[in-house]
Design a protein around this motif. Structure first.
Motif, PDB file in Angstrom:
ATOM      1  N   LEU A   1      69.394  99.409  38.042  1.00  0.00           N
ATOM      2  CA  LEU A   1      70.788  98.955  38.143  1.00  0.00           C
ATOM      3  C   LEU A   1      71.659  99.975  38.864  1.00  0.00           C
ATOM      4  N   SER A   2      71.129 101.204  39.018  1.00  0.00           N
ATOM      5  CA  SER A   2      71.976 102.301  39.472  1.00  0.00           C
ATOM      6  C   SER A   2      72.430 102.140  40.914  1.00  0.00           C
ATOM      7  N   HIS A   3      71.690 101.359  41.709  1.00  0.00           N
ATOM      8  CA  HIS A   3      72.154 101.153  43.088  1.00  0.00           C
ATOM      9  C   HIS A   3      72.935  99.851  43.209  1.00  0.00           C
ATOM     10  N   GLN A   4      73.434  99.373  42.075  1.00  0.00           N
ATOM     11  CA  GLN A   4      74.308  98.211  41.992  1.00  0.00           C
ATOM     12  C   GLN A   4      73.791  97.019  42.794  1.00  0.00           C
ATOM     13  N   PRO A   5      72.614  96.532  42.393  1.00  0.00           N
ATOM     14  CA  PRO A   5      72.019  95.423  43.119  1.00  0.00           C
ATOM     15  C   PRO A   5      72.686  94.093  42.736  1.00  0.00           C
ATOM     16  N   SER A   6      72.480  93.076  43.561  1.00  0.00           N
ATOM     17  CA  SER A   6      72.940  91.745  43.161  1.00  0.00           C
ATOM     18  C   SER A   6      71.805  90.948  42.541  1.00  0.00           C
ATOM     19  N   ILE A   7      70.584  91.458  42.706  1.00  0.00           N
ATOM     20  CA  ILE A   7      69.411  90.783  42.144  1.00  0.00           C
ATOM     21  C   ILE A   7      68.612  91.798  41.333  1.00  0.00           C
ATOM     22  N   LEU A   8      68.158  91.388  40.165  1.00  0.00           N
ATOM     23  CA  LEU A   8      67.295  92.264  39.366  1.00  0.00           C
ATOM     24  C   LEU A   8      65.952  91.563  39.173  1.00  0.00           C
ATOM     25  N   CYS A   9      64.879  92.202  39.667  1.00  0.00           N
ATOM     26  CA  CYS A   9      63.551  91.617  39.505  1.00  0.00           C
ATOM     27  C   CYS A   9      62.790  92.410  38.451  1.00  0.00           C
ATOM     28  N   LEU A  10      62.204  91.702  37.498  1.00  0.00           N
ATOM     29  CA  LEU A  10      61.403  92.388  36.491  1.00  0.00           C
ATOM     30  C   LEU A  10      59.995  91.836  36.533  1.00  0.00           C
ATOM     31  N   ASP A  11      59.033  92.737  36.688  1.00  0.00           N
ATOM     32  CA  ASP A  11      57.641  92.318  36.799  1.00  0.00           C
ATOM     33  C   ASP A  11      56.930  92.626  35.486  1.00  0.00           C
ATOM     34  N   GLU A  12      56.783  91.605  34.651  1.00  0.00           N
ATOM     35  CA  GLU A  12      56.104  91.762  33.357  1.00  0.00           C
ATOM     36  C   GLU A  12      56.563  93.024  32.631  1.00  0.00           C
ATOM     37  N   PHE A  13      57.894  93.113  32.463  1.00  0.00           N
ATOM     38  CA  PHE A  13      58.448  94.361  31.933  1.00  0.00           C
ATOM     39  C   PHE A  13      58.010  94.660  30.503  1.00  0.00           C
ATOM     40  N   SER A  14      57.483  93.652  29.800  1.00  0.00           N
ATOM     41  CA  SER A  14      57.245  93.866  28.370  1.00  0.00           C
ATOM     42  C   SER A  14      55.798  94.140  28.014  1.00  0.00           C
ATOM     43  N   ILE A  15      54.910  94.263  29.013  1.00  0.00           N
ATOM     44  CA  ILE A  15      53.501  94.371  28.619  1.00  0.00           C
ATOM     45  C   ILE A  15      53.175  95.703  27.954  1.00  0.00           C
ATOM     46  N   ALA A  16      53.985  96.735  28.185  1.00  0.00           N
ATOM     47  CA  ALA A  16      53.624  98.037  27.618  1.00  0.00           C
ATOM     48  C   ALA A  16      54.591  98.471  26.525  1.00  0.00           C
ATOM     49  N   ILE A  17      55.435  97.585  26.053  1.00  0.00           N
ATOM     50  CA  ILE A  17      56.411  98.015  25.052  1.00  0.00           C
ATOM     51  C   ILE A  17      56.391  97.117  23.824  1.00  0.00           C
TER      52      ILE A  17
ATOM     53  N   GLY B   1      59.244 102.440  25.217  1.00  0.00           N
ATOM     54  CA  GLY B   1      60.318 101.460  25.262  1.00  0.00           C
ATOM     55  C   GLY B   1      61.587 102.032  25.873  1.00  0.00           C
ATOM     56  N   GLN B   2      61.874 103.297  25.514  1.00  0.00           N
ATOM     57  CA  GLN B   2      63.059 103.939  26.093  1.00  0.00           C
ATOM     58  C   GLN B   2      62.885 104.136  27.596  1.00  0.00           C
ATOM     59  N   GLN B   3      61.659 104.523  27.990  1.00  0.00           N
ATOM     60  CA  GLN B   3      61.415 104.721  29.416  1.00  0.00           C
ATOM     61  C   GLN B   3      61.588 103.422  30.195  1.00  0.00           C
ATOM     62  N   GLN B   4      61.184 102.310  29.582  1.00  0.00           N
ATOM     63  CA  GLN B   4      61.348 101.046  30.291  1.00  0.00           C
ATOM     64  C   GLN B   4      62.832 100.713  30.448  1.00  0.00           C
ATOM     65  N   ARG B   5      63.637 101.048  29.433  1.00  0.00           N
ATOM     66  CA  ARG B   5      65.081 100.815  29.581  1.00  0.00           C
ATOM     67  C   ARG B   5      65.677 101.791  30.594  1.00  0.00           C
ATOM     68  N   LEU B   6      65.095 103.009  30.640  1.00  0.00           N
ATOM     69  CA  LEU B   6      65.525 103.962  31.668  1.00  0.00           C
ATOM     70  C   LEU B   6      65.209 103.408  33.061  1.00  0.00           C
ATOM     71  N   THR B   7      64.032 102.785  33.178  1.00  0.00           N
ATOM     72  CA  THR B   7      63.659 102.175  34.452  1.00  0.00           C
ATOM     73  C   THR B   7      64.647 101.082  34.840  1.00  0.00           C
ATOM     74  N   ILE B   8      65.078 100.308  33.839  1.00  0.00           N
ATOM     75  CA  ILE B   8      66.058  99.251  34.123  1.00  0.00           C
ATOM     76  C   ILE B   8      67.390  99.877  34.536  1.00  0.00           C
ATOM     77  N   ALA B   9      67.777 100.963  33.837  1.00  0.00           N
ATOM     78  CA  ALA B   9      69.019 101.643  34.204  1.00  0.00           C
ATOM     79  C   ALA B   9      68.937 102.133  35.645  1.00  0.00           C
ATOM     80  N   ARG B  10      67.760 102.651  36.016  1.00  0.00           N
ATOM     81  CA  ARG B  10      67.605 103.133  37.393  1.00  0.00           C
ATOM     82  C   ARG B  10      67.675 101.978  38.380  1.00  0.00           C
TER      83      ARG B  10
END
Lengths: 294, 257
Positions: free
Chosen positions: B167-183, B156-165
């Protein structure tokens, strides 16, 4: 519950049998190895000393040490790896990370695999034709090293590709998704995490390059050459040189009245050199493996 | 983004087709995504949802025999005509189904993208990493061990780390592909809260096969089945008792899929 059945008994018997057979296979592999090494060391014992390493052969190679051959082998192996390792590793990076899957890259991959299986005597003839005669380098350490490099190159490419493809594709995708280029991905993630495998593959080629006689016999190794004992800069890359594998061949087949311990001692030095390099490679692998990050 | 961006949709997809070899998996899909909305794409597995996302940032190019046709516009620019594809990818944060902690420290995981685009200033990096980790609701758990490995965090922490990453290039769009299947469900709910907050700053495209997740989060929902849009509309309408298509009703009520 938990009572012994006929099926349970036969299953345990099969288990025991499998374990014994497999264990015997391991033993049949290890015992000859120890016998060979033990026999070599026993026969070589009277001659083994530091002096033996650091003096030149004398008396028509019937006496003295093996310095010129040992140094020749070190030159050949080092130079051939300096040539083959960068080319092989970078080529493998291209093939694994950049090349698209097409009929052309498949042919290249097939060629690499097949080249790894070409007998060393064929490489020797190629080296003689291409480097010694056509390129005009002449019989020299450089020509022999180039030939050894051509011989080790395909194996280095194959083992490097193996190491690179062991890095999960999801790491690469994660990097591409955040706008990293292929090269940034390779340098930042792929190479640091495959370097242990790559180095192991490269170092293991040392033993092959050190052991081969045929490729160097036509391209740069000589029966006998006198150099300054103990000076590690005694050869230039344009010189011809002696080499351990060739020296061993010479003193066993050409010099009829050499002392019995001499070829054995030479073999022990050759074997020892290879074992030391392999041990270093294992140590390096363990060290890098322990730093692995997933 | 300048103010003109309000005049056209942030993402406009028209007649998108995706083929892998001779197998077409997306058969002409069209949709718009508006600024600052959460746009959900629902549908069973193998219906082409992930392929659509890969077209947005052109990572489809990395799949050997994949081909796309039709037009995909991001910020009013056709992605096929983008010269600097790395800029395009930085405009879109992408979160994969399985958490991917890069084999780097937690700090370096988040700093990877800014560094790749040339940011070297230590203070700026520090601030950026902290902000992204805070946005992904991970900062409090890792602020004392930013130098330990990202791969050693829990799923779960790694998935939030992935989200932080992402966001790190300051996008205007955030796409999540079934982010919850492994957490786990608790982390899932935390991330869902994060997404609701992020909506104020950016646009979220959420691919999911959990229909209830779409119901909880999305402003509009698109139901994709076998590579075709079955229905696209406000989430309330999709989940109402009378969606336009009987198939939609059956899917969101668990009768098939």
């Amino acid at each position: 519950m938990f009572t012994e059945t006929q099926f349970g008994k036969s299953r345990r018997r099969a288990e025991l049998l499998a374990k014994c057979v497999l264990g015997m296979m391991v033993a049949s592999m290890i015992i000859p190895l120890f016998l060979i090494v033990g026999y070599l060391v026993k026969e070589a014992w009277p001659l083994l000393s530091l002096d033996f390493l650091f003096t030149n052969p004398t008396g028509g190679m019937r006496h003295g040490g093996i310095w010129s051959a040992l140094l020749g082998t070190l030159y050949l192996v080092t130079l051939s790896l300096l040539i083959a390792a960068p080319i092989g590793v970078l080529a493998a990076v291209y093939l694994n990370e950049y090349a698209r899957d097409s009929w052309f890259t498949r042919i290249i991959n097939l060629a690499v695999v097949n080249l790894a299986g070409v007998p060393s005597i064929v490489h020797a003839l190629f080296g003689l034709g291409a480097f010694v005669l056509f390129a005009g380098i002449g019989r020299s350490i450089l020509a022999a090293s180039l030939t050894l490099a051509i011989m080790t190159l395909p194996v280095i490419i194959a083992s490097t590709k193996e190491a690179l493809s062991a890095v999960p594709i999801s790491f690469r995708e994660a990097c591409w998704n955040v706008g990293a280029s292929r090269w940034q991905t390779i340098r930042g993630i792929v190479l640091p995490n495959s370097i242990s495998g790559i180095l192991t593959g490269v170092i293991l080629q040392v033993s092959r390059a050190a052991g081969e006689t045929a490729p160097i016999m036509f391209t740069g190794a000589v029966f006998f050459k006198k150099i300054e004992a103990g000076n590690i800069f005694a050869y230039s890359i344009w010189d011809q040189c002696m080499a351990l594998s060739m020296h061993l061949f010479t003193i066993t087949t050409q010099v009829t009245d050499a002392p019995r311990a001499l070829p054995f001692a030479t073999a022990v030095v050759l074997l020892g050199t290879v074992l030391i390099v392999n041990a270093l490679s294992i140590g390096l692998r363990v060290y890098l493996r322990s730093r692995k990050k997933w | 983004m300048d103010d003109e961006s309000h005049t056209y949709p942030l993402i406009r997809v028209q007649d998108l087709k995706v083929r892998y070899g001779h197998r077409e998996v997306v058969h002409g899909i069209s949709f718009d995504v508006q600024k600052n909305e959460i746009f959900a794409i629902i549908g069973p597995a193998q219906s082409g949802k992930s392929s659509i996302l890969k077209c947005l940032n052109r990572t489809l190019e990395f799949i050997a025999d994949a081909k796309m046709s039709g037009s995909v516009e991001v910020n009013g620019v056709d992605v096929k005509k983008v010269h600097n594809v790395y800029e395009l990818r930085r405009e879109i944060g992408m979160v994969a189904p399985l958490p991917v902690g890069l084999p780097l420290s937690i700090f370096d995981n988040v700093a990877f993208a800014p560094r790749a685009s040339g940011l070297r200033d230590k203070h700026e990096l520090d601030a950026l990493v902290q902000r992204c980790l805070e946005q992904a609701a991970l900062w409090d758990e890792v602020k004392d061990r930013l130098n330990s490995l990202g791969t050693k965090l829990s799923g779960g922490q790694q998935q939030r780390l992935t989200i932080a990453r992402a966001l790190s290039h300051q996008p205007s769009i955030l796409c999540l592909d079934e982010f919850s299947i492994a957490i786990d469900p608790v982390t899932t709910m935390r991330i869902e809260d994060v997404l609701k907050e992020l909506k104020a700053e950016l646009t979220v495209v959420l691919v999911t096969n959990l229909v209830q997740q779409a119901r909880r989060l999305a402003d509009r929902t698109m139901f994709v089945w076998n590579g075709e849009v079955v229905e696209l509309g406000p989430t309330d309408a999709i989940f109402s008792e009378q969606p336009q298509s009987q198939k939609t009703y059956d899917y969101v009520h668990g009768i098939f899929g």
